[in-house]
Design a protein around this motif. Structure first.
Motif, PDB file in Angstrom:
ATOM      1  N   PHE A   7       1.852   7.673   0.294  1.00  0.00           N
ATOM      2  CA  PHE A   7       2.908   6.941  -0.380  1.00  0.00           C
ATOM      3  C   PHE A   7       4.150   6.725   0.483  1.00  0.00           C
ATOM      4  O   PHE A   7       5.042   5.998   0.097  1.00  0.00           O
ATOM      5  CB  PHE A   7       3.331   7.682  -1.651  1.00  0.00           C
ATOM      6  CG  PHE A   7       2.218   7.884  -2.608  1.00  0.00           C
ATOM      7  CD1 PHE A   7       1.763   6.845  -3.395  1.00  0.00           C
ATOM      8  CD2 PHE A   7       1.580   9.101  -2.698  1.00  0.00           C
ATOM      9  CE1 PHE A   7       0.712   7.031  -4.270  1.00  0.00           C
ATOM     10  CE2 PHE A   7       0.530   9.290  -3.572  1.00  0.00           C
ATOM     11  CZ  PHE A   7       0.107   8.255  -4.368  1.00  0.00           C
ATOM     12  N   VAL A  22      -4.090  -0.591   1.102  1.00  0.00           N
ATOM     13  CA  VAL A  22      -4.915   0.554   0.736  1.00  0.00           C
ATOM     14  C   VAL A  22      -6.277   0.018   0.302  1.00  0.00           C
ATOM     15  O   VAL A  22      -6.344  -0.940  -0.479  1.00  0.00           O
ATOM     16  CB  VAL A  22      -4.284   1.375  -0.407  1.00  0.00           C
ATOM     17  CG1 VAL A  22      -5.165   2.576  -0.756  1.00  0.00           C
ATOM     18  CG2 VAL A  22      -2.877   1.823  -0.038  1.00  0.00           C
ATOM     19  N   ILE A 114      -3.353   7.747  -6.306  1.00  0.00           N
ATOM     20  CA  ILE A 114      -3.917   6.428  -6.052  1.00  0.00           C
ATOM     21  C   ILE A 114      -5.273   6.291  -6.735  1.00  0.00           C
ATOM     22  O   ILE A 114      -5.788   5.190  -6.847  1.00  0.00           O
ATOM     23  CB  ILE A 114      -4.048   6.129  -4.546  1.00  0.00           C
ATOM     24  CG1 ILE A 114      -4.924   7.166  -3.861  1.00  0.00           C
ATOM     25  CG2 ILE A 114      -2.688   6.001  -3.894  1.00  0.00           C
ATOM     26  CD1 ILE A 114      -5.280   6.810  -2.442  1.00  0.00           C
ATOM     27  N   VAL A 135      -1.436   2.640  -7.807  1.00  0.00           N
ATOM     28  CA  VAL A 135      -0.461   3.378  -7.002  1.00  0.00           C
ATOM     29  C   VAL A 135       0.618   3.928  -7.910  1.00  0.00           C
ATOM     30  O   VAL A 135       1.441   3.179  -8.440  1.00  0.00           O
ATOM     31  CB  VAL A 135       0.170   2.497  -5.906  1.00  0.00           C
ATOM     32  CG1 VAL A 135       1.245   3.271  -5.161  1.00  0.00           C
ATOM     33  CG2 VAL A 135      -0.900   2.000  -4.942  1.00  0.00           C
ATOM     34  N   TYR A 169      -3.953  -3.176  -2.801  1.00  0.00           N
ATOM     35  CA  TYR A 169      -4.862  -2.051  -2.990  1.00  0.00           C
ATOM     36  C   TYR A 169      -6.130  -2.575  -3.647  1.00  0.00           C
ATOM     37  O   TYR A 169      -6.106  -3.036  -4.788  1.00  0.00           O
ATOM     38  CB  TYR A 169      -4.171  -0.991  -3.854  1.00  0.00           C
ATOM     39  CG  TYR A 169      -4.988   0.248  -4.168  1.00  0.00           C
ATOM     40  CD1 TYR A 169      -6.200   0.526  -3.543  1.00  0.00           C
ATOM     41  CD2 TYR A 169      -4.528   1.167  -5.104  1.00  0.00           C
ATOM     42  CE1 TYR A 169      -6.929   1.657  -3.835  1.00  0.00           C
ATOM     43  CE2 TYR A 169      -5.243   2.313  -5.408  1.00  0.00           C
ATOM     44  CZ  TYR A 169      -6.448   2.541  -4.782  1.00  0.00           C
ATOM     45  OH  TYR A 169      -7.185   3.674  -5.081  1.00  0.00           O
ATOM     46  N   ILE A 198       0.035  -1.748  -9.010  1.00  0.00           N
ATOM     47  CA  ILE A 198       1.072  -0.981  -8.315  1.00  0.00           C
ATOM     48  C   ILE A 198       2.072  -0.483  -9.351  1.00  0.00           C
ATOM     49  O   ILE A 198       2.626  -1.261 -10.122  1.00  0.00           O
ATOM     50  CB  ILE A 198       1.798  -1.844  -7.262  1.00  0.00           C
ATOM     51  CG1 ILE A 198       0.779  -2.572  -6.382  1.00  0.00           C
ATOM     52  CG2 ILE A 198       2.729  -0.984  -6.438  1.00  0.00           C
ATOM     53  CD1 ILE A 198      -0.195  -1.666  -5.668  1.00  0.00           C
TER      54      ILE A 198
END
Length: 248
Positions: A7, A22, A114, A135, A169, A198
């Motif tokens: 992070f 990610v 995550i 996240v 991500y 997120i």
């Protein structure tokens, strides 16, 4: 408190047009075994800002390796940024949860996530993948460096308002057969892809059959055809043998 590896890039991401990527890749076989990889990539601008803030994203990486020896850890410090990848294999469905929970505990000592509760379930001929992804930043007090400062409230507000502009991500699941049920954002052949949010977690699931009726009938058909061919060959050989004896 050490900086959470996964992070730390978010802490200054709102100061510039930085990018943090990610990616989770899960490949599952029909027997519930498979492979798992987590990759985190920071672009050049983000890497520079973290360096200015006296933040080392590789802090305690050796301790992480020691804590989860079943994981392979690779670092690519390229000129255009930094990438860290964690990869492992598992021999059965329970192994996935054991491996991923252990990695998350080793990476992060505070309440950031995550992924959560990733699991495989193999029941009869059904294979199901479930979990939560996204996240969630940890509870951190903030930091101050050379020309850079932030606090936890600013970070959380930034993620809620503009997180998806700076962070990408994706979770990719490769199944042994085409998914029959899923809530993914993309599907290609036997793969399902989710775009993780997120600032929050999202529930994900996918299910497939590892021994469908069509596959069973196909296997029976192949076996039957092979038996018929073998029987015909035996009959032909015997007939030829009889004819040969009659001629003599």
């Amino acid at each position: 408190m050490r900086h959470p590896l996964l992070f730390v890039g978010l802490l200054v991401v709102g100061l510039s047009a930085c990018q943090l990527r990610v990616a989770v890749d899960v490949a599952v076989e029909a027997d519930g075994s498979g492979a798992f990889e987590l990759a985190v990539a920071l672009d050049e601008e983000l890497s520079r800002l973290l360096e200015d803030a006296d933040v080392d994203v590789l802090t305690d990486l050796d301790q992480v390796r020691a804590a989860v020896p079943e994981w392979s850890v690779t670092v690519d410090e390229a000129t255009d940024g930094l990438a860290v990848a964690f990869s492992t294999t598992f021999e059965d469905p329970e192994g996935l949860a054991t491996r991923t929970d252990g990695l998350h505990d080793a990476l992060d000592e505070v309440d950031g996530r995550i992924f959560r509760d990733l699991a495989l379930v193999l029941e009869g001929d059904r294979l199901r993948f479930t979990g939560q992804v996204g996240v969630l930043p940890p509870e951190v007090p903030g930091a101050t460096g050379t020309g850079v400062s932030f606090d936890a409230d600013d970070l959380r507000r930034l993620l809620e308002e503009r997180g998806e502009e700076f962070v990408r991500y994706d979770v990719r699941l490769d199944l042994p057969h085409e998914p029959e049920r899923h809530d993914g954002d993309e599907v290609e052949d036997t793969s399902v892809v989710w775009h993780a949010p997120i600032g929050e977690l999202r529930a994900i699931n996918a299910e497939t059959s590892v021994g469908s009726a069509r596959q069973r009938w196909r296997a029976i058909g192949v076996a039957t055809l092979a038996a018929v061919v073998a029987a015909v060959v035996v009959v032909v050989i015997r007939l030829r043998g009889r004819r040969g004896r009659r001629r003599t």
